[in-house]
Design a protein around this motif. Structure first.
Motif, short mmCIF file in Angstrom:
data_model
loop_
_atom_site.label_atom_id
_atom_site.label_comp_id
_atom_site.label_asym_id
_atom_site.label_seq_id
_atom_site.Cartn_x
_atom_site.Cartn_y
_atom_site.Cartn_z
N GLY A 67 0.84 -1.30 -0.04
CA GLY A 67 0.14 0.04 -0.10
C GLY A 67 0.87 1.09 -0.17
N PRO A 68 0.15 2.28 -0.15
CA PRO A 68 0.99 3.60 -0.40
C PRO A 68 1.80 4.20 0.81
N GLY A 69 1.65 3.93 2.04
CA GLY A 69 2.16 4.37 3.10
C GLY A 69 1.51 4.08 4.43
N ALA B 86 12.01 0.32 0.81
CA ALA B 86 12.12 1.47 1.45
C ALA B 86 10.70 2.26 1.47
N LEU B 87 9.85 1.95 0.49
CA LEU B 87 8.41 2.71 0.73
C LEU B 87 7.50 1.89 1.38
N ALA B 88 7.84 0.49 1.89
CA ALA B 88 6.94 -0.21 2.48
C ALA B 88 7.14 0.22 3.93
N LYS C 176 6.52 -5.06 -1.26
CA LYS C 176 6.78 -3.62 -1.78
C LYS C 176 5.69 -2.70 -1.93
N GLY C 177 6.14 -1.41 -1.75
CA GLY C 177 5.40 -0.24 -1.63
C GLY C 177 4.31 -0.21 -2.77
N GLY C 178 2.99 0.33 -2.32
CA GLY C 178 2.10 0.24 -3.35
C GLY C 178 1.39 -0.89 -3.89
N ASP C 179 1.48 -1.06 -5.27
CA ASP C 179 1.27 -2.46 -5.84
C ASP C 179 2.52 -3.05 -6.41
N PRO C 180 2.57 -4.38 -6.34
CA PRO C 180 4.01 -5.02 -6.81
C PRO C 180 4.13 -4.64 -8.20
N VAL D 56 3.04 -2.20 -10.24
CA VAL D 56 2.83 -0.67 -10.63
C VAL D 56 4.32 -0.33 -10.48
N PHE D 57 5.21 -0.23 -11.52
CA PHE D 57 6.53 0.52 -11.40
C PHE D 57 7.29 -0.17 -10.22
N GLY D 58 7.01 -1.35 -9.83
CA GLY D 58 7.78 -2.19 -8.74
C GLY D 58 8.60 -3.37 -9.10
N ILE E 195 -2.65 -1.19 -2.84
CA ILE E 195 -3.26 0.19 -3.45
C ILE E 195 -1.95 1.04 -3.91
N THR E 196 -2.22 1.38 -4.85
CA THR E 196 -0.97 2.10 -5.60
C THR E 196 -1.08 3.64 -5.18
N ALA E 197 -0.01 4.21 -5.07
CA ALA E 197 0.24 5.59 -4.63
C ALA E 197 -0.23 6.32 -5.60
N PHE F 27 1.90 10.97 -12.74
CA PHE F 27 3.39 10.65 -12.96
C PHE F 27 3.79 9.96 -11.61
N TYR F 28 4.60 8.92 -11.71
CA TYR F 28 5.30 8.57 -10.52
C TYR F 28 6.70 8.95 -10.79
N MET F 29 7.49 9.02 -9.64
CA MET F 29 9.07 9.33 -9.77
C MET F 29 9.07 10.42 -10.95
N VAL G 264 1.29 15.52 -4.66
CA VAL G 264 1.18 15.01 -3.25
C VAL G 264 2.40 14.25 -2.95
N GLN G 265 2.96 14.65 -1.92
CA GLN G 265 4.35 14.10 -1.50
C GLN G 265 3.93 13.19 -0.25
N TRP G 266 4.52 12.10 -0.03
CA TRP G 266 4.36 11.16 1.36
C TRP G 266 2.69 10.89 1.31
N GLY G 267 1.98 10.85 0.49
CA GLY G 267 0.44 10.50 0.55
C GLY G 267 0.14 9.36 1.39
N THR G 268 -0.96 9.63 2.01
CA THR G 268 -1.42 9.11 3.13
C THR G 268 -0.99 8.84 4.34
N PRO H 156 9.20 11.23 -2.09
CA PRO H 156 8.23 10.56 -3.20
C PRO H 156 7.08 11.46 -3.33
N ALA H 157 6.66 11.51 -4.59
CA ALA H 157 5.55 12.23 -4.85
C ALA H 157 4.84 11.77 -6.14
N ILE H 158 3.54 11.96 -6.18
CA ILE H 158 2.67 11.77 -7.36
C ILE H 158 2.33 13.07 -7.89
N1 SAH Z 1 4.73 0.33 -6.69
C1 SAH Z 1 4.63 1.58 -6.05
C2 SAH Z 1 5.38 2.44 -6.98
C3 SAH Z 1 6.87 2.39 -6.67
S1 SAH Z 1 7.76 3.67 -7.54
C4 SAH Z 1 3.15 1.95 -6.27
O1 SAH Z 1 2.32 1.06 -6.73
O2 SAH Z 1 2.73 2.89 -5.63
C5 SAH Z 1 8.03 4.94 -6.45
C6 SAH Z 1 7.26 6.23 -6.74
O3 SAH Z 1 5.93 5.88 -6.17
C7 SAH Z 1 7.85 7.34 -6.09
O4 SAH Z 1 8.74 7.86 -6.64
C8 SAH Z 1 6.48 8.14 -5.87
O5 SAH Z 1 6.29 8.79 -7.13
C9 SAH Z 1 5.52 6.89 -5.76
N2 SAH Z 1 4.96 6.76 -4.39
C10 SAH Z 1 5.31 5.99 -3.57
N3 SAH Z 1 4.59 6.16 -2.27
C11 SAH Z 1 4.10 7.36 -2.31
C12 SAH Z 1 3.62 8.12 -1.50
N4 SAH Z 1 3.25 7.81 -0.34
N5 SAH Z 1 2.98 9.46 -1.88
C13 SAH Z 1 3.33 9.92 -3.19
N6 SAH Z 1 4.19 9.22 -4.17
C14 SAH Z 1 4.56 8.03 -3.75
#
Ligand code: SAH
Length: 513
Positions: A17-19, A42-44, A93-97, A99-101, A123-125, A179-181, A207-211, A237-239
């Motif tokens: 999930g996103p955070g 790192a993002l998990a 893995k952060g977000g969804d495995p 989606v850019f993971g 749940i993807t970011a 946009f991611y990254m 949105v940075q550090w969403g959720t 990290p931001a979207i």
């Molecule tokens: N697999 C992840 C994405 C990994 S790529 C997913 O599905 O969410 C890493 C990028 O995801 C970051 O550079 C940023 O753009 C975005 N991201 C991940 N967590 C975030 C968060 N809490 N808030 C905003 N952007 C986030």
């Protein structure tokens, strides 16, 4: 999860999930609770690691765009080795495995080695981040498509795969780009979209550090978004969202950042198993919570007198519990004696407060006969004396070794026969947690809550010569006795709960910010 010897384990690619740790799926949580190893990014959110069994191996392969801790190849090999050794592995893995993971690369690698893989979507970011910033990624009238794009393509690729003309076209015909990254190249992205004829006035949001409790978000336009983000210091990290949805009413949709405790970092000083209620309440209201247990609970030096008294509980008229920790200890005593709730059929039960009463009910199946209106020892004594004829009655008081003597004194004065036993020992914790030290040092802690005199005293002891860290921190106290101690320690109480329990403390914080 046990696996037959020489049979390989399964690798579960789990979207963390996103955070916000609450945004992990139920399936993900279920698996995490029973794997043998967790390999995480790192993002998990590290809080999720607490779900894994204590003896599960935890492997940090966290990586950020520029500072790869571990190359992907090595992560793959590691996953394979663990699975081949018969371990079931959670690959968190952060977000969804997918989606850019790089989840699919891991899955294919493992499949080629005969290792079974299951995927738990997360749940993807790109959906959750905008959502928590008040931006829905689609909308029936203004956005009928949503496109996820990486702003940071594989650097080894010679030509960009991103077709900016197509992306600009999507927005023009009513679409959303996520946009991611993209923060490192935000200016270039905006320019290329504008060069493809997208209006500079098109709404854009970041949105940075969403959720997360430290979420920051911003509304802007395509033409201004890069400058605005830089000016506000927004980074990864931001979207980045581009499209009409980014211009919808932030007042109506931006619920998260409007939560009463949003943006507040609150340290809570309760013991670990007591902290969860307070933590949950505060987080629900948007606060970032750092747990800082100051007290460790040890079993009594000698169980014998306690077991003797509990065994003969029918000799008492009242059994009095003064804390939830005491209830846990009573449960241990009951286990040692192989008795259950039926044993207390003939004795009345008093609990000093709602938390103690709840612990009695939930952990031991016992209902308190008396819970005073004010959750302090004086009030319990006064109500016992006023409502029950206690002269000559026998009381068994099971309390902390450091409890104040007032209850015993008042009841004895009123003619009761009191057996007063410490049922657990409290001692200073081994130190303050690293997360708190870092946050205090960076002056990021807004509040510290004290729920008893001893936690206040112990906290200051643990803080040692770093008293100056308290300068910017406001103190929330659960009641007058704790406040008194805080003042004796030379500190100022900013707020005091009217109702001396967790709910009261939370209410006071909401009013106090
Ligand atoms: N697999 C992840 C994405 C990994 S790529 C997913 O599905 O969410 C890493 C990028 O995801 C970051 O550079 C940023 O753009 C975005 N991201 C991940 N967590 C975030 C968060 N809490 N808030 C905003 N952007 C986030």
């Amino acid at each position: 999860m046990s696996t037959e010897a020489n049979q390989s384990g399964t690798v579960y690619l789990i979207g963390a999930g996103p955070g916000d740790p609450g945004l992990l799926t139920v399936r993900g949580a279920e698996l995490l609770r029973r794997v043998d190893a967790v390999v995480y990014d790192a993002l998990a959110n590290p809080a999720l690691l607490d779900l894994a069994p204590d003896d599960a191996e935890r492997i940090d392969v966290g990586k950020r765009a520029k500072d790869h801790k571990l190359p992907q190849k090595q992560i793959n090999r590691w996953l394979a080795e663990l699975a081949l050794a018969g371990k079931n592995v959670a690959r968190l893995k952060g977000g969804d495995p997918y989606v850019f993971g790089r989840g699919s690369e891991e899955a294919i690698y493992l499949h080629e080695r005969g290792i079974s893989v299951q995927v738990v979507p997360g749940i993807t970011a790109g959906i959750a981040g905008p959502s928590y910033a008040g931006v829905p990624v689609t909308h029936r009238r203004i956005a009928t498509t949503c496109t996820f794009i990486t702003g940071h393509e594989d650097p080894t690729k010679t030509e960009s795969q991103t077709d900016f003309a197509a992306l600009a076209g999507l927005v023009k015909s009513g679409g959303t780009l996520c946009f991611y990254m993209g923060m490192g190249r935000l200016g270039a992205i905006a320019e290329r979209l504008t060069a493809q004829g997208l209006d500079g006035a098109t709404p854009a949001a970041v949105v940075q550090w969403g959720t997360m409790p430290n979420q920051r978000s911003m509304r802007s336009t395509l033409a201004a978004v890069a400058d605005d983000a830089a000016q506000q210091g927004l980074g990864a990290p931001a979207i980045v969202v581009v499209g009409p949805v980014a211009g919808l009413d932030a007042q109506a949709l931006g619920w998260f950042e409007r939560l009463p405790l949003f943006g507040q970092t609150i340290a809570i000083t309760r013991t670990r198993h007591q902290a969860s209620d307070l933590r949950r309440e505060l987080e629900t209201l948007g606060a970032a919570v750092i747990e800082a247990p100051t007290i460790a609970i040890d079993p009594p030096d000698d169980w014998t007198p306690i077991l003797d008294c509990v065994r003969e509980s029918e000799r008492y008229d009242w059994l009095v519990l003064t804390s939830a920790n005491g209830v846990v200890a009573l449960g241990e005593a009951m286990d040692k004696l192989s008795i259950d709730a039926r044993h207390f059929g003939g004795v009345k039960l008093a609990a000093i407060g709602e938390a103690t009463a709840t612990a009695l009910r939930e952990q031991l199946g016992l209902r308190a006969d008396l819970v005073p209106t004010d959750f302090v020892a004086e009030s319990l004594a006064a109500e016992l004396i006023a409502q029950h004829d206690i002269a000559g009655k026998r009381f068994l008081l099971l309390r902390a070794d450091i409890a104040r003597p007032v209850l015993n004194e008042k009841l004895t004065e009123a003619g009761a026969v009191v057996t007063d036993l410490p049922i657990y020992r409290t001692r200073l914790a081994d130190g303050l947690p690293e997360a708190l030290i870092e946050a205090m040092q960076a002056r990021q802690v807004n509040w510290i809550t004290f729920t008893s005199s001893s936690t206040a005293r112990y906290f200051m002891k643990l803080l040692g010569d770093k008293r100056e860290w308290m300068e910017q921190v406001r103190i929330a106290s659960i009641g007058p006795i704790t406040s008194q101690t805080v003042r004796e320690l030379g500190l100022t109480v900013s707020i005091e709960a009217e109702h001396h329990d967790i709910v009261g403390l939370v209410e006071a914080l909401v009013q106090g910010v």
